[in-house]
Design a protein around this motif. Sequence first.
Motif, PDB file in Angstrom:
ATOM      1  N   ASN A   1     -29.701  14.168 -16.496  1.00 55.48           N
ATOM      2  CA  ASN A   1     -30.230  15.090 -15.401  1.00 55.48           C
ATOM      3  C   ASN A   1     -29.279  16.413 -15.304  1.00 55.48           C
ATOM      4  OD1 ASN A   1     -32.854  14.071 -15.095  1.00 55.48           O
ATOM      5  ND2 ASN A   1     -32.347  12.726 -13.390  1.00 55.48           N
TER       6      ASN A   1
ATOM      7  N   ASP B   1     -34.052  15.459 -20.987  1.00 54.35           N
ATOM      8  CA  ASP B   1     -34.402  15.053 -19.554  1.00 54.35           C
ATOM      9  C   ASP B   1     -35.782  15.731 -19.383  1.00 54.35           C
ATOM     10  OD1 ASP B   1     -33.303  17.360 -19.512  1.00 54.35           O
ATOM     11  OD2 ASP B   1     -32.582  17.162 -17.461  1.00 54.35           O
ATOM     12  N   ASN B   2     -36.296  16.663 -20.225  1.00 61.08           N
ATOM     13  CA  ASN B   2     -37.462  17.422 -19.645  1.00 61.08           C
ATOM     14  C   ASN B   2     -38.778  16.503 -19.996  1.00 61.08           C
ATOM     15  OD1 ASN B   2     -35.906  19.592 -19.753  1.00 61.08           O
ATOM     16  ND2 ASN B   2     -36.678  20.668 -21.443  1.00 61.08           N
TER      17      ASN B   2
ATOM     18  N   ALA C   1     -38.689  14.063 -16.877  1.00 66.38           N
ATOM     19  CA  ALA C   1     -39.015  14.725 -15.679  1.00 66.38           C
ATOM     20  C   ALA C   1     -40.627  14.899 -15.470  1.00 66.38           C
ATOM     21  CB  ALA C   1     -38.271  15.868 -15.445  1.00 66.38           C
TER      22      ALA C   1
ATOM     23  N   ASP D   1     -35.188  19.769 -15.301  1.00 62.08           N
ATOM     24  CA  ASP D   1     -35.742  18.919 -14.890  1.00 62.08           C
ATOM     25  C   ASP D   1     -36.666  18.743 -13.534  1.00 62.08           C
ATOM     26  OD1 ASP D   1     -33.851  17.355 -12.445  1.00 62.08           O
ATOM     27  OD2 ASP D   1     -32.815  18.543 -14.291  1.00 62.08           O
ATOM     28  N   ARG D   2     -36.230  19.904 -12.603  1.00 64.14           N
ATOM     29  CA  ARG D   2     -36.886  20.461 -11.584  1.00 64.14           C
ATOM     30  C   ARG D   2     -38.416  20.930 -11.942  1.00 64.14           C
ATOM     31  NH1 ARG D   2     -34.182  16.891  -9.033  1.00 64.14           N
ATOM     32  NH2 ARG D   2     -32.243  17.678  -7.663  1.00 64.14           N
TER      33      ARG D   2
ATOM     34  N   PHE E   1     -40.859  18.242 -13.769  1.00 66.15           N
ATOM     35  CA  PHE E   1     -41.132  17.448 -12.554  1.00 66.15           C
ATOM     36  C   PHE E   1     -42.448  17.787 -11.932  1.00 66.15           C
ATOM     37  CE2 PHE E   1     -41.839  15.686  -8.809  1.00 66.15           C
ATOM     38  CZ  PHE E   1     -41.723  14.157  -8.487  1.00 66.15           C
TER      39      PHE E   1
END
Length: 367
Positions: free
Chosen positions: A139, A145-146, A149, A277-278, A281
């Motif tokens: 992260n 990490d995509n 998320a 990642d934000r 998500f």
Amino acid sequence: MLDPVIDFFRRVFAAIGQGIGVLVSWIVWPFAAFWAWLGGRGWMVKIPVFAILIALVIGYGYLLYITQFWRGDDPAYATRLDYSEVTVSAGETREDGTCQPSAMVEVTADLIDRNVNQDNWVPSNPLHKAGFFFVLDWNDTPFLDNKAAFQLGTNQAIRRTAVELVDRLGRVRGTDSINMNLQMAREAANYREDAWFLTFTPPFLQPSTPARLRDARQNLLAFNRELASCDARFDARADNLLQFLDRVTADIGSTSEILQRRMEAASFFGFDARADDRFWFTYGQLYAYHGILTAARSDFREVFAQRNLEGLWQRVDEQLVSALQVRPPFIANGSASSLVKSHLESIGFDLLRVRSNLVEMRDVLDR
């Protein structure tokens, strides 16, 4: 006349080359030192070390594969959900004497299927949990990490819907006993999101997250079979829809606050290792809620017709379609003075537009 200029650029490029050489030497040094250490050891040491290295190479290769290749993530999937032949709300008796299954339950089960059957569930992968060579969480990097998320975002919507199905929608006025299939689906959906089948604590084996999510899917499908045979209930009343919209708006409102806090770390150049990642998500959450809300329109079709919610729903649907069309290869978090676009601000704006119209729908139901 040109000699000083040429000499200047020669010096600049030489300095850049030296800098790159120093950087490469720093990166290579630990590996060179390890290789030198290994060279003086016997085969009793070399064989286990080579086995571990081969396992790490294969493991990281597999991790790279499952994080970079996505399957079943069509952003337009909700627009193809066709409930035109459905004539009654969920749980109501049809002309053939059976009862109407829930579209919300069906879509929620399909979202689980997309996460763990059509694709690989990334958050449980041990090397994903370990991070970048066990020293840096994925992260905190701009890569690998995509997809995790995105899956966690969809799972957030799945969990919220499973809770509402148990507490209100799958029973009449909250007085009926809890449907056991829905109860088991909620428990399974709310299981740890990063569980692998091996653990360091006794008994060293545990259900993995994908296994528990598959259980949740089977329980949801079992409930819909009960509903179709009129052996279960679905309470498609206006106050239940109001309550569900309340929960959804609160859920995406929390995500909006997280985006806002992340935007405070915006920079002129737009680089932010946590922005991706934000973003994904939030994208995953909107992706899941698009299908679930489309299904809710079918399950509560009489409420939508009686309260004239079609116009508001069309706005929400259009906003969700628009938000899900944006899939940038690189997520930037540019500040207000930057020439770089802030993708967090963009999707945050879409999130707030959806939330605003859901609140308006909720207010219409509350009149």
